[in-house]
Design a protein around this motif. Structure first.
Motif, PDB file in Angstrom:
ATOM      1  N   ALA A 180       0.650  -1.267  -0.397  1.00 45.58           N
ATOM      2  CA  ALA A 180       0.001   0.278   0.510  1.00 45.58           C
ATOM      3  C   ALA A 180       1.027   1.429   0.276  1.00 45.58           C
ATOM      4  O   ALA A 180       0.644   1.878  -1.134  1.00 45.58           O
ATOM      5  N   ARG A 181       1.945   0.790   1.086  1.00 41.44           N
ATOM      6  CA  ARG A 181       2.778   2.204   0.790  1.00 41.44           C
ATOM      7  C   ARG A 181       3.461   2.532  -0.414  1.00 41.44           C
ATOM      8  O   ARG A 181       3.843   3.819  -0.743  1.00 41.44           O
ATOM      9  N   LEU A 182       3.806   1.615  -1.486  1.00 40.65           N
ATOM     10  CA  LEU A 182       4.772   1.970  -2.398  1.00 40.65           C
ATOM     11  C   LEU A 182       3.677   2.009  -3.870  1.00 40.65           C
ATOM     12  O   LEU A 182       3.861   3.062  -4.547  1.00 40.65           O
ATOM     13  N   VAL A 183       2.250   1.964  -3.228  1.00 45.07           N
ATOM     14  CA  VAL A 183       1.372   2.358  -4.184  1.00 45.07           C
ATOM     15  C   VAL A 183       0.716   3.196  -4.132  1.00 45.07           C
ATOM     16  O   VAL A 183      -0.665   4.283  -4.801  1.00 45.07           O
ATOM     17  N   GLU A 184       0.719   4.339  -2.994  1.00 51.61           N
ATOM     18  CA  GLU A 184      -0.845   5.156  -2.602  1.00 51.61           C
ATOM     19  C   GLU A 184      -0.225   6.487  -3.214  1.00 51.61           C
ATOM     20  O   GLU A 184      -1.428   7.213  -3.711  1.00 51.61           O
ATOM     21  N   GLU A 185       1.544   6.791  -3.971  1.00 52.56           N
ATOM     22  CA  GLU A 185       1.130   7.959  -5.317  1.00 52.56           C
ATOM     23  C   GLU A 185       0.098   7.658  -5.945  1.00 52.56           C
ATOM     24  O   GLU A 185      -0.248   9.273  -6.897  1.00 52.56           O
ATOM     25  N   TYR A 186       0.110   6.762  -6.516  1.00 47.12           N
ATOM     26  CA  TYR A 186      -0.693   6.261  -7.517  1.00 47.12           C
ATOM     27  C   TYR A 186      -2.369   6.988  -7.897  1.00 47.12           C
ATOM     28  O   TYR A 186      -3.050   5.689  -8.775  1.00 47.12           O
ATOM     29  N   ASP A 187      -2.857   6.558  -6.546  1.00 45.58           N
ATOM     30  CA  ASP A 187      -4.510   7.139  -6.053  1.00 45.58           C
ATOM     31  C   ASP A 187      -5.261   5.901  -6.665  1.00 45.58           C
ATOM     32  O   ASP A 187      -6.177   6.160  -6.842  1.00 45.58           O
ATOM     33  N   PRO A 188      -4.839   4.494  -5.949  1.00 47.59           N
ATOM     34  CA  PRO A 188      -5.709   3.686  -6.217  1.00 47.59           C
ATOM     35  C   PRO A 188      -7.042   4.286  -5.666  1.00 47.59           C
ATOM     36  O   PRO A 188      -7.424   4.635  -4.674  1.00 47.59           O
ATOM     37  N   PHE A 189      -8.880   3.355  -6.349  1.00 46.98           N
ATOM     38  CA  PHE A 189      -9.619   4.050  -6.430  1.00 46.98           C
ATOM     39  C   PHE A 189      -9.653   2.715  -4.620  1.00 46.98           C
ATOM     40  O   PHE A 189     -10.422   3.439  -3.369  1.00 46.98           O
ATOM     41  N   TRP A 190      -8.966   1.459  -4.491  1.00 51.14           N
ATOM     42  CA  TRP A 190      -9.666   0.541  -3.332  1.00 51.14           C
ATOM     43  C   TRP A 190      -8.990  -0.092  -3.475  1.00 51.14           C
ATOM     44  O   TRP A 190      -7.845  -0.307  -4.640  1.00 51.14           O
ATOM     45  N   PHE A 191      -9.032  -0.198  -2.157  1.00 53.61           N
ATOM     46  CA  PHE A 191      -7.256  -1.688  -1.996  1.00 53.61           C
ATOM     47  C   PHE A 191      -8.206  -3.430  -1.766  1.00 53.61           C
ATOM     48  O   PHE A 191      -8.989  -3.077  -0.716  1.00 53.61           O
TER      49      PHE A 191
END
Length: 366
Positions: free
Chosen positions: A209-220
């Protein structure tokens, strides 16, 4: 009106090439169907969730439940649900509840056919169209970053405003590169949904999650095992990405316990798994009481009736032609994505599903 018979039909056909998510590979498309026949010649069709080679078990469970249904009025869905769901013997979780789900969906289809009303209206009729996301982004042989980008751009060209991709099968950094590639391809306005299919332990889910937060996922989605409520809570406390889960949860009791963790704002409740439409509506009401949204997992042909029926229906999952060589051949009516990224339910009585038996006959397995 009385129920006179309950039958099952199971089908499977090969995919052009296998698809893989965070934990599993699927080589075939499978369809489990329940047909509820009445003394007035009206038949209800229920669609079920059959996985692997369990069609014989699916049929056996339906046969076991049949005596609870024969001679009953199919309109009495609440009564029949509780006749079937007796957790000491049948129900609570697993395949037995999945078969109950398919039967319940068939009973609701009958109810719609008898009244002449589409199910989404019988269930609530909150709106007449719903936003959808296209479920793709699977791992496939020969699919690199460019092919993944091209796939997602194709979905966007159809009108999709949200797309889903799989994570969890590669290293954390490799999957993060895949998420970055998709965001660069589709731009900032398209929702990107990440689905791990329970592939991570919570501590790796935190790292990812920390690695991809900058890409603004709508949900995990399903970051950890379905039963790892504690892991969900720990992850939710450490990420800004909204969590989604629930496709492998059963009945209102399972969702009661999931909601109690206060970790998941989006529930992927699946009518084909959790107990049918009868139980889904209880889950939807429970979610409303906690101001939670529902984006059901699974077949658009079923969920097109529950998402527009409820005020907290968020998104419809939509499987594209790329994943199913029988797309537009399974039923005589096929749901289509509109150019604005929405899908409208069929203006047909009941479920609006009429199987194309001529095509399906080639792939009957039970």
């Amino acid at each position: 009106m009385k129920i006179v018979d309950v039958k099952t039909e199971n089908y499977a056909w090969p995919r052009p090439r296998p698809i893989t998510n965070g934990k599993h590979t699927y080589s075939n498309v499978r369809l489990a169907m329940v047909k509820i026949e009445t003394d007035e010649g009206i038949t209800g069709i229920g669609l079920g969730e059959a996985i692997g080679n369990d069609h014989d078990i699916f049929k056996a469970i339906a046969e076991y439940l049949k005596p609870q249904l024969i001679g009953e009025d199919p309109i009495n869905v609440e009564r029949l649900w509780h006749k079937m769901w007796v957790p000491k013997l049948v129900g609570r979780r697993g395949l037995t509840t999945r078969v109950i789900s398919a039967i319940d969906i068939g009973l609701w289809d009958l109810k719609g056919k008898v009244t002449g009303i589409p199910l989404y209206k019988l269930l609530g009729g909150y709106r007449d169209s719903v936003p959808a996301y296209i479920a793709g982004g699977y791992y496939e042989e020969g699919k690199g970053l460019k092919e993944l980008q091209d796939e997602m751009l194709q979905y966007v060209s159809w009108g999709a405003r949200a797309v889903k991709m799989k994570v969890g099968a590669l290293s954390l950094h490799e999957d993060a590169k895949r998420v970055k590639a998709v965001r660069e391809a589709v731009g900032p306005e398209i929702k990107i949904l990440l689905d791990a299919n329970c592939a991570y332990r919570y501590y790796d889910a935190v790292r990812f999650a920390r690695l991809v937060e900058e890409y603004d996922p709508f949900w995990f989605e399903e970051p950890v095992a379905a039963e790892d409520y504690e892991g969900l809570a720990k992850l939710a406390a450490k990420t800004s990405i909204p969590l989604a889960t629930g496709e492998n949860e059963y009945t209102r009791y399972g969702f009661r316990d999931l909601i109690a963790q206060k970790a998941v704002p989006i529930l992927n409740a699946d009518p084909k798994i959790l107990g049918g439409f009868t139980e889904f509506m209880k889950v939807a009401a429970l979610a409303q009481a906690h101001d939670l949204d529902i984006a059901p997992h699974g077949l658009q042909d079923v969920n097109i009736h529950v998402v527009p029926a409820i005020a907290n229906g968020l998104l419809l999952e939509y499987y594209p032609v790329q994943l199913d060589p029988m797309w537009e051949k399974v039923y005589n009516y096929t749901l289509k994505l509109s150019s604005d990224g929405t899908v409208s339910p069929p203006d047909l009585p009941g479920l609006g599903v009429e199987p194309n038996y001529e095509e399906l006959a080639k792939y009957r397995i039970g």
